[in-house]
Design a protein around this motif. Sequence first.
Motif, PDB file in Angstrom:
ATOM      1  N   UNK A 364       1.103  -1.347   0.270  1.00  0.00           N
ATOM      2  CA  UNK A 364      -0.027   0.157   0.352  1.00  0.00           C
ATOM      3  C   UNK A 364       0.952   1.594   0.756  1.00  0.00           C
ATOM      4  N   UNK A 365       1.755   1.672   0.941  1.00  0.00           N
ATOM      5  CA  UNK A 365       3.000   2.350   0.666  1.00  0.00           C
ATOM      6  C   UNK A 365       3.127   2.597  -0.582  1.00  0.00           C
ATOM      7  N   UNK A 366       3.639   1.454  -1.360  1.00  0.00           N
ATOM      8  CA  UNK A 366       4.795   1.017  -2.542  1.00  0.00           C
ATOM      9  C   UNK A 366       3.586   2.403  -3.519  1.00  0.00           C
ATOM     10  N   UNK A 367       2.153   1.883  -3.728  1.00  0.00           N
ATOM     11  CA  UNK A 367       0.835   2.313  -4.900  1.00  0.00           C
ATOM     12  C   UNK A 367       0.844   3.788  -3.883  1.00  0.00           C
ATOM     13  N   UNK A 368       1.251   4.056  -3.458  1.00  0.00           N
ATOM     14  CA  UNK A 368       0.933   5.383  -2.510  1.00  0.00           C
ATOM     15  C   UNK A 368       1.822   6.680  -2.969  1.00  0.00           C
ATOM     16  N   UNK A 369       2.420   5.899  -3.359  1.00  0.00           N
ATOM     17  CA  UNK A 369       4.314   6.631  -3.406  1.00  0.00           C
ATOM     18  C   UNK A 369       4.315   7.235  -4.696  1.00  0.00           C
ATOM     19  N   UNK A 370       3.697   6.233  -5.011  1.00  0.00           N
ATOM     20  CA  UNK A 370       3.868   5.803  -7.240  1.00  0.00           C
ATOM     21  C   UNK A 370       2.459   6.785  -7.523  1.00  0.00           C
ATOM     22  N   UNK A 371       1.341   7.261  -6.624  1.00  0.00           N
ATOM     23  CA  UNK A 371       0.170   7.979  -7.240  1.00  0.00           C
ATOM     24  C   UNK A 371       0.701   9.308  -6.861  1.00  0.00           C
ATOM     25  N   UNK A 372       1.347   9.817  -6.223  1.00  0.00           N
ATOM     26  CA  UNK A 372       1.918  10.991  -5.496  1.00  0.00           C
ATOM     27  C   UNK A 372       2.909  11.627  -6.001  1.00  0.00           C
ATOM     28  N   UNK A 373       3.164  10.667  -6.484  1.00  0.00           N
ATOM     29  CA  UNK A 373       4.814  10.837  -7.202  1.00  0.00           C
ATOM     30  C   UNK A 373       3.878  11.640  -8.477  1.00  0.00           C
ATOM     31  N   UNK A 374       2.830  11.284  -9.052  1.00  0.00           N
ATOM     32  CA  UNK A 374       2.863  10.712 -10.430  1.00  0.00           C
ATOM     33  C   UNK A 374       1.656  12.703 -10.816  1.00  0.00           C
ATOM     34  N   UNK A 375       1.216  12.757  -9.635  1.00  0.00           N
ATOM     35  CA  UNK A 375       0.581  13.539  -9.217  1.00  0.00           C
ATOM     36  C   UNK A 375       1.242  14.920  -9.051  1.00  0.00           C
ATOM     37  N   UNK A 376       2.830  15.431  -7.977  1.00  0.00           N
ATOM     38  CA  UNK A 376       3.179  16.165  -7.869  1.00  0.00           C
ATOM     39  C   UNK A 376       4.573  15.849  -8.686  1.00  0.00           C
ATOM     40  N   UNK A 377       5.000  15.270  -9.941  1.00  0.00           N
ATOM     41  CA  UNK A 377       5.817  15.149 -11.258  1.00  0.00           C
ATOM     42  C   UNK A 377       6.061  16.469 -11.880  1.00  0.00           C
ATOM     43  N   UNK A 378       4.719  17.642 -12.039  1.00  0.00           N
ATOM     44  CA  UNK A 378       4.854  18.426 -12.914  1.00  0.00           C
ATOM     45  C   UNK A 378       5.174  20.112 -11.949  1.00  0.00           C
ATOM     46  N   UNK A 379       4.883  19.339 -10.624  1.00  0.00           N
ATOM     47  CA  UNK A 379       5.672  20.767  -9.504  1.00  0.00           C
ATOM     48  C   UNK A 379       7.759  20.600  -9.372  1.00  0.00           C
ATOM     49  N   UNK A 380       7.804  18.918  -9.483  1.00  0.00           N
ATOM     50  CA  UNK A 380       9.085  18.915  -9.221  1.00  0.00           C
ATOM     51  C   UNK A 380      10.044  18.988 -10.038  1.00  0.00           C
ATOM     52  N   UNK A 381       9.318  18.931 -11.427  1.00  0.00           N
ATOM     53  CA  UNK A 381       9.808  18.521 -12.918  1.00  0.00           C
ATOM     54  C   UNK A 381       9.889  20.664 -13.322  1.00  0.00           C
ATOM     55  N   UNK A 382       9.260  21.267 -12.582  1.00  0.00           N
ATOM     56  CA  UNK A 382       8.788  22.189 -13.140  1.00  0.00           C
ATOM     57  C   UNK A 382      11.082  22.925 -12.086  1.00  0.00           C
ATOM     58  N   UNK A 383      11.107  23.240 -11.093  1.00  0.00           N
ATOM     59  CA  UNK A 383      11.953  23.354 -10.310  1.00  0.00           C
ATOM     60  C   UNK A 383      13.764  22.700 -10.986  1.00  0.00           C
ATOM     61  N   UNK A 384      13.304  21.396 -11.421  1.00  0.00           N
ATOM     62  CA  UNK A 384      14.406  20.725 -12.119  1.00  0.00           C
ATOM     63  C   UNK A 384      14.509  20.925 -13.586  1.00  0.00           C
ATOM     64  N   UNK A 385      13.463  21.854 -14.276  1.00  0.00           N
ATOM     65  CA  UNK A 385      14.080  22.133 -15.899  1.00  0.00           C
ATOM     66  C   UNK A 385      14.907  23.557 -15.127  1.00  0.00           C
ATOM     67  N   UNK A 386      13.841  24.591 -14.192  1.00  0.00           N
ATOM     68  CA  UNK A 386      14.259  25.712 -13.750  1.00  0.00           C
ATOM     69  C   UNK A 386      15.959  26.097 -14.079  1.00  0.00           C
ATOM     70  N   UNK A 387      16.000  24.882 -13.466  1.00  0.00           N
ATOM     71  CA  UNK A 387      17.814  25.050 -13.079  1.00  0.00           C
ATOM     72  C   UNK A 387      18.441  24.716 -13.838  1.00  0.00           C
ATOM     73  N   UNK A 388      18.425  23.926 -15.193  1.00  0.00           N
ATOM     74  CA  UNK A 388      18.204  23.820 -17.187  1.00  0.00           C
ATOM     75  C   UNK A 388      18.910  22.126 -16.748  1.00  0.00           C
ATOM     76  N   UNK A 389      18.410  21.812 -15.893  1.00  0.00           N
ATOM     77  CA  UNK A 389      18.919  20.290 -16.308  1.00  0.00           C
ATOM     78  C   UNK A 389      17.885  19.344 -17.358  1.00  0.00           C
ATOM     79  N   UNK A 390      17.985  18.574 -18.022  1.00  0.00           N
ATOM     80  CA  UNK A 390      17.281  18.349 -18.867  1.00  0.00           C
ATOM     81  C   UNK A 390      17.079  16.722 -18.591  1.00  0.00           C
TER      82      UNK A 390
END
Length: 462
Positions: A364-390
């Motif tokens: 259950x914990x793993x399933x929660x991590x995968x779903x929450x990671x999917x939902x919040x991905x746009x946020x961390x991707x925004x930070x990641x790309x803003x620092x010049x990463x690809x």
Amino acid sequence: MQAIAEFFQYVMSLGSYIVLPILIFFIALILGTKVDRAFRSAVFIGIALIGINLMTKFLADNLGPAVKLMSENAGLNLDIIDVGWGAVAGAIWSTPMGIVGIPLILVTNIVLIILKQTKTLDIDIWNYHHIVTAGVLTYVATGNVILGFVGMLLMAFMVFKLADWSAPLVQKFYGLEGISLPTNSALAPLVLGVPLNYLLDKIPFVRKSNLKFDSLQKYLGPIGEPAIMALIIGAGIGIVAKYPLKETLGLAMNLSAVMIILPKIVSILVDGLSAIQDSSKIFLEKHLKGREVYLGLDAAVAIGHPSVLTVSLILIPLTVLIAAVLPGNRMMPFADLTSITFRMILIVALVHGNVLKTLLIGIVVIAQILIAGTITSPLITNVYLSLGNTLPDGAVGISSFAAGSLFTGFSIIQLLSFSVTSIAVCAVVWGLFFLVQKKELAKAINLAEVSDDLSEVASDEI
């Protein structure tokens, strides 16, 4: 402010195996430990941290390629890549909010101790990134810097309180007297684990199950020994990854070696902590009238427990399967798979190593991590790309098994960004947690105490 930021960035660059022993040395002196014993304690802790880091990297280097091949063989086409907590933490520390995060959290921690709102002195500064991440992602989600700092401070308070509540269990089950584990990657699963354990006990079959990881050898003979189980699991992963025989046998032996070596390294760390544990008792009795204060350390001090390692090795291939069949998941587990050990530390202690409960809660914990990671991905991707990463080839976003994937941080981000559906789901989980946590943790602590008493009786008889 810039000078403060540069100072803490320099401190971080030294590495945990240098800075933590220095902190331990001075804390030990303040507590009244003799210089020679304080120095020995600090050196042993530094040695143990180096060993833990080496073994963790060794585990990742061996499992990473095999898991990647398993995913490819399974035909997974998930477009959000787990780049690992390290890559995410590096991005978070590079933000303006990350720069001021360490001094702000440290001051907050000290103030809360003075006000008697927490017992945990959190010197695990590397894992402050979990706390800072909640603030940064809240800011990205809302565009409001004030809400960002509210998220960071709320996360800090949550981590300290969870560390306080779970400290007696940590101390009893893992034998870490005077220690708490304010590492969010270990604490967050507890919020799900406590109500799940309560609900599982309502199912007669589960409630009556008493097979534990530390008693597998009794039922399975030599196969139940942790090193042999790791050997079998490693061979199984190699076969599923379609490794040649040589590589399959090598993976099996390497995982088996980790199962034996890592607990011995952790025992060095526990030896190093003995001086500060003894001195803290005397200091607290003398200067704080016996008031209880916990030294907050990285949860890595507990990952060497055989039960934690065994369930983690079982869950790693299961995680790939869960990712493939879980509705709504777009996250490809990869770099953080070996960090599943941290997610299981408090779950194992909570259920006292019960095999069935640990696996059910772990899934259950793993399933929660995968779903929450999917939902919040746009946020961390925004930070990641803003620092010049690809982004990795073929990926539309990144995530990890940390960041916004952990239930605690995810809850704060959803609350402060006013996501109604997510708030409702999180409110139910938190409500159940607060309803039963006192009773469930007390029950778990009692189980650990009974185990200690039985061990002492057995030792006396021997």
